[in-house]
Design an enzyme around this catalytic site. Structure first.
Site, mmCIF file in Angstrom:
data_model
loop_
_atom_site.group_PDB
_atom_site.id
_atom_site.type_symbol
_atom_site.label_atom_id
_atom_site.label_comp_id
_atom_site.label_asym_id
_atom_site.label_seq_id
_atom_site.Cartn_x
_atom_site.Cartn_y
_atom_site.Cartn_z
ATOM 1 N N ASP A 103 0.961 -1.185 -0.018
ATOM 2 C CA ASP A 103 0.132 0.082 -0.059
ATOM 3 C C ASP A 103 1.081 1.181 -0.079
ATOM 4 O O ASP A 103 0.553 2.216 -0.724
ATOM 5 C CB ASP A 103 -0.901 -0.172 1.421
ATOM 6 C CG ASP A 103 -0.131 -0.247 2.529
ATOM 7 O OD1 ASP A 103 0.956 -0.820 2.632
ATOM 8 O OD2 ASP A 103 -0.895 -0.175 3.539
ATOM 9 N N ASP A 106 7.468 3.723 2.978
ATOM 10 C CA ASP A 106 7.685 4.971 3.589
ATOM 11 C C ASP A 106 9.110 5.102 3.862
ATOM 12 O O ASP A 106 9.891 5.707 2.898
ATOM 13 C CB ASP A 106 6.980 4.959 5.105
ATOM 14 C CG ASP A 106 7.055 6.043 5.807
ATOM 15 O OD1 ASP A 106 7.681 7.068 5.564
ATOM 16 O OD2 ASP A 106 6.737 6.001 7.104
ATOM 17 N N LYS A 134 6.606 7.442 0.043
ATOM 18 C CA LYS A 134 6.883 8.892 0.408
ATOM 19 C C LYS A 134 8.639 9.042 0.136
ATOM 20 O O LYS A 134 9.207 8.527 0.872
ATOM 21 C CB LYS A 134 6.559 8.696 1.723
ATOM 22 C CG LYS A 134 5.216 8.833 2.284
ATOM 23 C CD LYS A 134 5.266 8.923 3.679
ATOM 24 C CE LYS A 134 3.671 8.874 4.227
ATOM 25 N NZ LYS A 134 3.466 8.834 5.776
ATOM 26 N N PHE A 155 0.995 11.765 7.154
ATOM 27 C CA PHE A 155 0.141 10.668 7.479
ATOM 28 C C PHE A 155 -0.924 10.508 6.600
ATOM 29 O O PHE A 155 -1.730 11.486 6.451
ATOM 30 C CB PHE A 155 0.021 10.597 8.833
ATOM 31 C CG PHE A 155 -0.413 9.242 9.389
ATOM 32 C CD1 PHE A 155 0.532 8.344 9.271
ATOM 33 C CD2 PHE A 155 -1.881 9.084 9.654
ATOM 34 C CE1 PHE A 155 -0.103 6.787 9.628
ATOM 35 C CE2 PHE A 155 -2.323 7.659 10.084
ATOM 36 C CZ PHE A 155 -1.359 6.510 9.937
ATOM 37 N N VAL A 156 -1.165 9.532 5.835
ATOM 38 C CA VAL A 156 -2.498 9.168 5.108
ATOM 39 C C VAL A 156 -3.364 8.095 5.594
ATOM 40 O O VAL A 156 -2.657 7.208 6.269
ATOM 41 C CB VAL A 156 -2.081 9.157 3.560
ATOM 42 C CG1 VAL A 156 -1.439 10.474 3.114
ATOM 43 C CG2 VAL A 156 -1.142 7.786 3.107
ATOM 44 N N ASP A 162 -4.927 2.469 7.615
ATOM 45 C CA ASP A 162 -5.568 2.733 8.948
ATOM 46 C C ASP A 162 -4.958 3.889 9.598
ATOM 47 O O ASP A 162 -3.674 3.983 9.439
ATOM 48 C CB ASP A 162 -5.681 1.382 9.496
ATOM 49 C CG ASP A 162 -4.582 1.105 10.242
ATOM 50 O OD1 ASP A 162 -3.611 1.235 9.684
ATOM 51 O OD2 ASP A 162 -4.363 0.852 11.353
HETATM 52 P P1 5GP Z 1 8.490 1.672 5.960
HETATM 53 O O1 5GP Z 1 8.919 0.386 6.662
HETATM 54 O O2 5GP Z 1 8.568 1.794 4.807
HETATM 55 O O3 5GP Z 1 8.920 2.894 6.747
HETATM 56 O O4 5GP Z 1 6.803 1.676 6.496
HETATM 57 C C1 5GP Z 1 6.054 0.977 5.930
HETATM 58 C C2 5GP Z 1 4.626 0.912 6.753
HETATM 59 O O5 5GP Z 1 4.312 1.757 7.454
HETATM 60 C C3 5GP Z 1 3.453 0.498 5.652
HETATM 61 O O6 5GP Z 1 3.226 -0.608 5.330
HETATM 62 C C4 5GP Z 1 2.367 1.119 6.554
HETATM 63 O O7 5GP Z 1 1.730 0.301 7.431
HETATM 64 C C5 5GP Z 1 3.164 2.005 7.304
HETATM 65 N N1 5GP Z 1 2.925 3.546 6.930
HETATM 66 C C6 5GP Z 1 3.948 4.329 6.762
HETATM 67 N N2 5GP Z 1 3.395 5.587 6.234
HETATM 68 C C7 5GP Z 1 2.125 5.583 6.624
HETATM 69 C C8 5GP Z 1 0.821 6.530 6.424
HETATM 70 O O8 5GP Z 1 1.200 7.581 5.867
HETATM 71 N N3 5GP Z 1 -0.236 6.002 6.727
HETATM 72 C C9 5GP Z 1 -0.442 4.897 7.133
HETATM 73 N N4 5GP Z 1 -1.860 4.349 7.520
HETATM 74 N N5 5GP Z 1 0.521 3.860 7.567
HETATM 75 C C10 5GP Z 1 1.750 4.270 7.003
#
Ligand code: 5GP
Length: 178
Positions: A103, A106, A134, A155-156, A162
């Protein structure tokens, strides 16, 4: 469209259902072209990607399989702290063309720690499709091969994503109002 409230926070409309639909069609078009005749295995990462995965998979016209996994993270003995593992994979990946469905990517930390475990199974190829990315938050060297929308580091929620369990059930995506 109106703002929405989830728990203690306000969110404003950010990406409409229509824009998402168009983007999903575009992404599926690229995948249909790139994976024609390759019978790829899509692996959707739960929970957040379930709606995107369903819409994307419906838009594919090639032969393709899909499997769902859930990532589990726990404090391990490694100095880096967290260890990420997964449950639910019911497909052998050896010499298969694999596409991870996310989805949102980040920092890239999750995939950076988890992808080596899939690479271990020696797939023929391993690529990533993510609805949202992002770029400004990227801290780990993860290449997202198919990106829906590059978004700012805010944050979205919505369309599967969620905020503390709520907000997944909207057709559009909302951004935290600050
Ligand atoms: P990463 O390991 O790439 O930093 O983070 C990935 C996970 O963080 C995503 O799969 C999601 O679960 C959560 N996440 C990161 N940014 C957002 C956001 O803006 N909104 C939501 N709902 N979850 C996020």
């Amino acid at each position: 469209m109106a703002n929405i409230r989830i728990h203690d926070k306000q969110f404003k409309p950010f990406i409409s259902a229509d824009e998402i639909r168009k983007k999903v069609t575009d992404l599926a078009g690229a995948l249909n072209k790139d994976y024609e005749g390759k019978n790829p295995v899509f692996i959707a990462i739960l929970n957040g990607s379930f709606i995107f995965a369903a819409d994307l998979f419906k838009a594919l016209t090639i032969d393709a399989e899909i499997s769902f996994i859930k990532l589990l993270s726990y404090k391990g003995m490694k100095s880096s702290g967290q260890i990420i593992t997964y449950i639910g994979l019911d497909t052998e990946l050896f010499s298969r063309h694999v596409v991870i469905i996310e989805d949102i990517v980040d920092t890239g930390k999750t995939l950076n720690e988890f992808l080596p475990q899939l690479e271990h199974q020696q797939p023929a190829s391993l690529k990533i499709v993510s609805l949202l990315h992002k770029r400004d938050a990227a801290m780990f060297p993860i290449k997202v091969d198919y990106v829906g929308f590059e978004i700012p580091d805010k944050f979205v929620v919505g369309y599967g994503l969620d905020y503390n369990g709520l907000g997944r059930n909207t057709a559009s995506i909302y951004q935290l109002l600050e």
